[in-house]
Scaffold this active site. Sequence first.
Site: not given
Length: 455
Positions: A95, A134, A139, A153, A160, A170, A309, A320, A361, A363, A389
């Site tokens: 993670r 990346a 999803h 989601g 979750y 969610d 999150d 970072i 989370h 949407k 998606e």
Amino acid sequence: MFLENSNKHQQYLIQLPKISQNVADIQTLYSPKDFYHTLLKAILGAKHRIYIVSLYLEKDQGGEVILNALYQARKVNPNIDIVVLVDLHRAQRSRIGGSNTINTTNADWYYQIAESYPDVNVPVYGVPINTREALGILHLKGFIVDNNVIYSGASINNVYLHKQNKYRYDRYYMINNQLLADSLLIYIKQQFLTKSAVNKLNDITCNKSSNCHIKNYNIRLFRHSLRYADYCYEGSTAQDELTITPLVGLGTKSILNQTIHHLICSINTNITLCTPYFNMPAKLSRDLVSQLRKGKQIEVIVGDKTANDFYINSDNHFKIIGILPYLYEINLRSFIKGLQNYLDNGQLIIRLWKHGENSYHIKGLWADKEWLLLTGNNFNQRSWRLDLENALLIHDPNNELYYQREQELTLIRTYTKMLNHYTELQSIADYPVNVRKIIRRLRPILIHRLINQII
């Protein structure tokens, strides 16, 4: 001209193929614990098929309960069809921001669990949406259990499922509809399970490491095929009944992105939009501003930066990745700064969600009390361009879902604060010293713009 354009967008929505839906077969769940118990009960009671598609199934208490339940379901009923699909790259790393002391990845854990059930087959497939995480992830949302679609989601882990002290909030729907479930399943079988880029992560008959290396050429072919794939079903054009349109897409020109655009532009009075990460594509920002100028009301419910999150409490060692919530807040502040007059007159409503140390989370879209969009799409640049998606667009012309819709929105708004002025959001000067230093180093070389494209 405004009326003509609005009619054009409404006509697009009207022409979408639709699946008829009985209102008695839609159940809105209102909490992560309800979602967890409903999912577990559905798995243990399944008779014919269970297909779990998730960004990740985590090696923790929540993930272990669900994965073991899948094995038990197969053990009790050897004829049941069970498949799990997760993002390949996410499964093969630890993670982000987590401890580096634990070297076992989720993929390693799937293999270990499979070894502990040598006579029970529950395949876990890794799906690579691009050659690098990346540049695109799986999803897709929607668990298929017999003729039920459990849509959320959420991925599968402790937070979750609210297995410990913290939860990630969610949306959760249980929809009984065989045609809908079949359409999602056909897509999975045709687009994933027939492709050489998609392989088992827990096949104990093979060398475990051999599944970790897939030729980039195969992944690129796979991604290309997904750009043109769609859900297959015999839909109707009924406009006077409750219906659902499943949508799936990859890339800026996908049917899902087009539908989101038309949905926003078609509203007559108001729309509510929820997103955890405020980093909208320019097209969506323009659509919202255009609707404000036409006198429509826009409500945006977004997570406070501390409900992100990726947020790192000041008591913990800063990494970072912890600047992401601040970049989202900078985006939001910039967006509403030029729209202060709409905040003042009540046309634009901005709500920040925050509840203790829990995360947000949610949407989706609610338009004119007639359309509901259930989706895992974050309405950000990454989801618009890079990730695979999907969504369920519900048309409710007779307001049959009124109570469930209002109950869900009321609960979402419960832990929100409504902004009256953009200055209520912190500026860069207000951020912790280590955050300010990183942001100011990035800005002169425009790396923050690149980050916005992939988060």
